[in-house]
Design a protein around this motif. Structure first.
Motif, mmCIF file in Angstrom:
data_model
loop_
_atom_site.group_PDB
_atom_site.id
_atom_site.type_symbol
_atom_site.label_atom_id
_atom_site.label_comp_id
_atom_site.label_asym_id
_atom_site.label_seq_id
_atom_site.Cartn_x
_atom_site.Cartn_y
_atom_site.Cartn_z
ATOM 1 N N VAL A 1 -3.788 3.769 6.312
ATOM 2 C CA VAL A 1 -3.520 3.105 5.038
ATOM 3 C C VAL A 1 -3.457 1.592 5.235
ATOM 4 O O VAL A 1 -4.045 0.831 4.455
ATOM 5 N N ARG B 1 -3.159 7.933 -0.173
ATOM 6 C CA ARG B 1 -3.139 8.815 1.004
ATOM 7 C C ARG B 1 -1.940 9.735 0.874
ATOM 8 O O ARG B 1 -0.827 9.314 0.582
ATOM 9 N N ARG C 1 0.867 -1.185 0.000
ATOM 10 C CA ARG C 1 0.000 0.000 0.000
ATOM 11 C C ARG C 1 0.902 1.232 0.000
ATOM 12 O O ARG C 1 2.105 1.109 0.223
#
Length: 138
Positions: free
Chosen positions: A130, A112, A89
């Protein structure tokens, strides 16, 4: 001025790769994450970040990357990770203002973004957000 205490609950044990060409910023992030339980890898620029993404033998759960760096920028790193590391991520950060182009590496949709400078608690909260989001949102 004393910093507010950081709740232990926003720490973790996941593996995080921090890529930033500004050594004091990178060290601040690495130390903050390590202090709160994360396994932290680091790279001093985008090219070294690509090398770590390509060679690290176990999962890298989160890539925390500066937007603009020598060699490869955040977009290059995230594109590579999307192809090679399904588990990863992303948390993108920059000291540039949101409206600036950041050398062509704009914050990516769905990723993000954390504006520099930030406090340790802000970093830790963003990392947990996240990592805890359902599915791979990016």
């Amino acid at each position: 001025k004393e910093a507010a205490p950081i709740p232990r609950a926003i720490g973790g044990s996941e593996c995080v790769l921090v890529v930033d060409d500004e050594e004091p910023v990178r060290q601040f992030i690495v130390e903050t994450l390590a202090l709160h339980g994360y396994k932290v890898l680091e790279a001093a620029d985008g090219t070294k970040g690509l090398a770590v993404l390509g060679s690290h033998p176990t999962a890298i759960h989160l890539l925390v990357t500066d937007s603009v760096m020598p060699g490869a920028d955040a977009t290059d790193l995230m594109d590579f990770a999307r192809q090679k590391r399904a588990e990863t991520r992303f948390l993108q950060m920059s000291g540039y203002l949101g409206g600036e182009t950041m050398g062509g590496s704009r914050p990516q949709p769905g990723v993000r973004f954390l504006q520099k400078p930030f406090a340790p608690a802000d970093l830790l909260r963003a990392v947990r957000e996240v990592l805890d989001a359902p599915g791979r949102a990016n």
